[in-house]
Design an enzyme around this catalytic site. Sequence first.
Site, PDB file in Angstrom:
ATOM      1  N   TYR A 153       5.906  68.257  44.555  1.00 20.29           N
ATOM      2  CA  TYR A 153       4.766  69.145  44.293  1.00 20.29           C
ATOM      3  C   TYR A 153       5.175  70.619  44.330  1.00 20.29           C
ATOM      4  CZ  TYR A 153      -0.310  69.680  43.858  1.00 20.29           C
ATOM      5  OH  TYR A 153      -1.572  69.942  43.398  1.00 20.29           O
ATOM      6  N   LYS A 160      -1.655  75.730  46.159  1.00 17.99           N
ATOM      7  CA  LYS A 160      -2.823  75.095  46.781  1.00 17.99           C
ATOM      8  C   LYS A 160      -3.047  75.623  48.204  1.00 17.99           C
ATOM      9  CE  LYS A 160      -4.204  72.292  43.507  1.00 17.99           C
ATOM     10  NZ  LYS A 160      -5.493  72.527  42.808  1.00 17.99           N
TER      11      LYS A 160
END
Length: 254
Positions: A153, A160
Site C-alpha cells: 500500500y 490515508k
Amino acid sequence: MGILEGKRLLITGVLTDASIAFSVAKLAQEQGAKVVLTGFGRLSLVERIAKRLPEPPPVLELDVTSTEHLESLADRVGEHVDGLDGVVHAIGFAPQSALGGNFLNTSWEDVATAIQVSTYSFKSLAVAALPLMKGGGAVVGLDFDATRAWPVYDWMGVAKAGLESCSRYLARDLGKHGIRVNLVAAGPIRTMAAKSIPGFTEFEESWPAKAPIGWDINDPTPAAKACVALLSDWFPATTGEIVHVDGGVHAIGG
C-alpha cells in the site's frame, strides 16, 4: 420513509457499479435522498453507470486538483439542488511508482500527487461544498486503516494517514457550521481502484481469514450502509470519528 428522506447529497467516486460510492448512491436513493454525482476523466462512463441507479442523477465534472472546478462547484451543483445536506468523498489516486513495494524509491512528484488527490482533496471538496450547506449536514470520506504499514500500500497508506488527520481538523473547523465530518475505514473491496494496486491479492487472500466475523471482498454494501448511516440524522453528535467496516481485522493482532 427512509433515513435520508429529503436529503440532498453530492457523491464523488462512482466509476463502476462495483464501487463503494455506487452502493452509497443506490442506498441513499432508496432511503429517500436526491443525489448528484461527480466524475473526472471518463465522464461518459460515469454517466452510463449512473443510469443503473434507481433514479439516474445528474453527473458533473470535477477534477479536485483544479481550482476552477472547485470554485465553480457550488454554482454547478446549485443548478440541480437548492442546497446540500451531505457530501461523500470517495476519491483516491496514487501513481504506480507509489505502490507495490517501491516505497523507498518513489519520487516526491508522485508522492505529492497521491497526497493532493487522496488527502488534500478532502478539505478542498468540503470547502467547495460549504456554501451549499447552510443548514449543516455531514461530510463522509472513505478510508483504509492507516494505523499500520500494510503490504504494497506504501504511499497511499501515508496519504490515508493524512486523510485521517485531515478529517479531525475538518471536524474541528466545520463544527461551527453544524457539519459533522467522519470516515468509514472499509476492508478491501474488489473495485477498479483496488485492482490497480500491485499485489492486491495479498489482501484478498488473507483478509477474510483474519476477520472475526468474516469478510466478503466482493460486497461493498456494508461500507455503503455505514456511509448512509453517517449521512443521516442518526449520528447527530458524532464527528471526527473513524468507523471501521472491515470484519474486525483492525482490532485483531496477527
